[in-house]
Design a protein around this motif. Structure first.
Motif, short mmCIF file in Angstrom:
data_model
loop_
_atom_site.label_atom_id
_atom_site.label_comp_id
_atom_site.label_asym_id
_atom_site.label_seq_id
_atom_site.Cartn_x
_atom_site.Cartn_y
_atom_site.Cartn_z
N GLU A 1 -7.67 13.08 19.79
CA GLU A 1 -6.51 13.16 20.67
C GLU A 1 -5.72 14.46 20.48
O GLU A 1 -5.15 14.99 21.44
CB GLU A 1 -5.57 11.97 20.41
N LEU A 2 -5.70 14.96 19.25
CA LEU A 2 -4.86 16.12 18.92
C LEU A 2 -5.66 17.40 18.75
O LEU A 2 -5.14 18.41 18.27
CB LEU A 2 -4.10 15.83 17.61
N ALA A 3 -6.92 17.39 19.17
CA ALA A 3 -7.84 18.49 18.87
C ALA A 3 -7.44 19.83 19.46
O ALA A 3 -7.85 20.88 18.95
CB ALA A 3 -9.26 18.12 19.33
N GLU A 4 -6.65 19.84 20.52
CA GLU A 4 -6.24 21.12 21.09
C GLU A 4 -5.27 21.87 20.18
O GLU A 4 -5.18 23.10 20.27
CB GLU A 4 -5.60 20.90 22.46
N ASP A 5 -4.57 21.15 19.32
CA ASP A 5 -3.53 21.77 18.51
C ASP A 5 -3.75 21.66 17.01
O ASP A 5 -3.22 22.46 16.24
CB ASP A 5 -2.17 21.15 18.86
N LEU A 6 -4.51 20.65 16.57
CA LEU A 6 -4.77 20.44 15.15
C LEU A 6 -6.28 20.40 14.88
O LEU A 6 -7.03 19.82 15.66
CB LEU A 6 -4.16 19.12 14.66
N ALA A 7 -6.67 20.99 13.77
CA ALA A 7 -8.03 20.83 13.25
C ALA A 7 -7.91 19.89 12.05
O ALA A 7 -7.47 20.30 10.98
CB ALA A 7 -8.61 22.18 12.84
N VAL A 8 -8.27 18.64 12.25
CA VAL A 8 -8.05 17.61 11.24
C VAL A 8 -9.26 17.49 10.31
O VAL A 8 -10.40 17.42 10.77
CB VAL A 8 -7.76 16.24 11.90
N VAL A 9 -8.99 17.48 9.02
CA VAL A 9 -10.00 17.29 7.98
C VAL A 9 -9.51 16.15 7.10
O VAL A 9 -8.34 16.09 6.73
CB VAL A 9 -10.18 18.57 7.13
N MET A 10 -10.41 15.22 6.75
CA MET A 10 -9.99 14.07 5.95
C MET A 10 -10.11 14.35 4.46
O MET A 10 -11.15 14.82 3.98
CB MET A 10 -10.82 12.84 6.30
N ARG A 11 -9.04 14.05 3.73
CA ARG A 11 -9.09 14.05 2.27
C ARG A 11 -10.01 12.92 1.80
O ARG A 11 -9.72 11.75 2.06
CB ARG A 11 -7.70 13.78 1.67
N VAL A 12 -11.09 13.28 1.14
CA VAL A 12 -11.96 12.28 0.51
C VAL A 12 -12.03 12.69 -0.97
O VAL A 12 -13.03 13.22 -1.44
CB VAL A 12 -13.35 12.22 1.17
N TYR A 13 -10.94 12.45 -1.67
CA TYR A 13 -10.80 12.88 -3.05
C TYR A 13 -11.36 11.79 -3.96
O TYR A 13 -10.89 10.65 -3.93
CB TYR A 13 -9.34 13.17 -3.38
N VAL A 14 -12.34 12.17 -4.75
CA VAL A 14 -13.06 11.18 -5.56
C VAL A 14 -13.01 11.49 -7.06
O VAL A 14 -13.57 10.75 -7.86
CB VAL A 14 -14.53 11.06 -5.10
N GLU A 15 -12.36 12.59 -7.42
CA GLU A 15 -12.12 12.91 -8.83
C GLU A 15 -10.62 13.06 -9.01
O GLU A 15 -9.97 13.79 -8.26
CB GLU A 15 -12.81 14.21 -9.22
N LYS A 16 -10.06 12.40 -9.97
CA LYS A 16 -8.61 12.39 -10.17
C LYS A 16 -8.26 13.08 -11.49
O LYS A 16 -8.49 12.52 -12.56
CB LYS A 16 -8.10 10.94 -10.18
N PRO A 17 -7.73 14.31 -11.43
CA PRO A 17 -7.32 14.97 -12.67
C PRO A 17 -6.12 14.26 -13.29
O PRO A 17 -5.27 13.73 -12.57
CB PRO A 17 -6.95 16.38 -12.22
N ARG A 18 -6.07 14.23 -14.59
CA ARG A 18 -5.00 13.52 -15.30
C ARG A 18 -4.35 14.42 -16.33
O ARG A 18 -5.03 15.16 -17.03
CB ARG A 18 -5.56 12.27 -16.01
N THR A 19 -3.01 14.35 -16.41
CA THR A 19 -2.30 15.09 -17.45
C THR A 19 -2.63 14.51 -18.82
O THR A 19 -2.78 15.24 -19.81
CB THR A 19 -0.79 15.04 -17.19
#
Length: 359
Positions: A85-103
């Protein structure tokens, strides 16, 4: 005379477990034609937006970390429809984060701990993650992830359209070398202290050729030689109590990039230090970023957002977890995400109109 070391001394506290080689996993779960088209188009579009050749805004949006495959797929299908729906103005990429850094310690992500119980079954994690990413790519949605383990790209890089090096690792030589050979644009986050300079240094390093020890697709040791990645860029993510998403912060980041003879386009993360990890505050930050875009700022090329189906976060307990709610950082809910993305699309349209009439 120096005391001889035993094999146990050399091995330290490590124990080895067999794992599939990259070739074995990629053969078992190969790219399909639809996935190839999605990844290729995502990389091409991200490069054009980040270079300024495409006047849309890059929107990297999705859960802080995916812990539930079914919830991740449900989110992906909804996001794909909205992206269209928003492709004319936004290039959407999905966050698929599978590694979680930890302090310190905590759940380290779907790749390392897919059962969420500390069993750390990486073999299962590799297959779970690659299967999930294949399904999302086949839906037609480009994928973003943070690179943490230097070994992970051999198993997953062919599915990724945009990558990130996080605040904790942006000063790591290993991760700069890794980024120099990755086949997608890579965002370098400002350091955990808030320093943008270390991200600029990381971009310069990753743009250069490197040689380092690694493994080939069959798992054998090799020397990896890279040609350098020309598509790295700064991601402003703030620091504890020190947001850096406002106009003065963008100007200063652009100044540092220009002084290093680098392109001034950048991405702003509306979460993390810029929102104090408050999902309600994140939506407000995103709208303030949108206002800068609407006023004609052309250095802001993208925005990162943490969103999931249900707002907030939850602690894992003995009961059934809430479907579609984060177990790591708080995320915006779906309804708010839709509103924010529509606002950002409107900001990109306004920028297009403003810059078209600018002298």
């Amino acid at each position: 005379m120096a005391e001889a070391l035993s094999s146990a001394d050399i091995g330290g506290q490590c124990r080895t477990h067999s794992a599939s080689t990259p070739e074995e996993l990629l053969s078992a779960l190969p790219l399909t034609g639809d996935a190839v088209r999605s990844v290729s188009a995502g990389r091409r579009t991200a490069r054009r937006v980040l270079s300024g050749d495409d006047d849309r805004l890059l929107a990297v949006v999705g859960p802080c970390s995916i812990h539930d495959v079914n919830a991740g797929l449900a989110y992906a299908k909804s996001l794909r429809e909205l992206a269209g729906e928003l492709a004319e103005d936004l290039a959407v990429v999905m966050r698929v984060y599978v590694e979680k850094p930890r302090t310190t310690v905590g759940w380290t992500g779907l790749l390392a701990d897919p059962a969420l119980d500390g069993s750390l079954d990486l073999e299962r994690g590799l297959r779970t993650v690659r299967t999930l990413m294949l399904e999302i790519a086949e839906v037609g949605l480009p994928i973003a992830t943070e690179w943490l383990s230097p070994a992970a790209p051999a198993y997953l890089a062919d599915l990724i359209s945009w990558g990130a090096i996080g605040a904790r690792t942006v000063e790591s030589q290993v991760h700069r070398q890794l980024a120099s050979g990755l086949p997608m644009p890579v965002g370098m986050k400002n350091g955990s202290t808030g320093s943008v300079g270390v991200a600029v240094d990381a971009i310069r390093s990753a743009a250069a050729p490197h040689a380092y020890l690694g493994h080939d697709r069959e798992g054998g040791p090799v020397t990896l030689r890279t040609s350098g990645n020309p598509d790295c860029h700064v991601v402003l993510r703030g620091a504890a109590g020190r947001p850096n998403y406002r106009a003065a912060d963008v100007r200063e980041a652009a100044r540092l990039l220009s002084a290093a003879a680098l392109p001034t386009g950048l991405v702003i993360d509306a979460s993390h230090g810029n929102s104090g990890k408050d999902h309600e505050r994140q939506a407000l930050v995103a709208r303030e970023i949108g206002a800068q875009v609407a006023s004609g700022d052309t250095d802001i090329r993208g925005v990162m957002l943490e969103g999931f189906l249900i707002p907030g976060r939850q602690e894992l307990g003995p009961g059934e977890p809430v479907f579609g709610q984060s177990i790591t950082d708080s995320c915006m809910g779906w309804d708010t995400t839709v509103e924010v993305l529509h606002d950002l699309a409107a900001a990109a349209r306004r920028r297009r109109a403003v810059t078209a009439v600018a002298p």
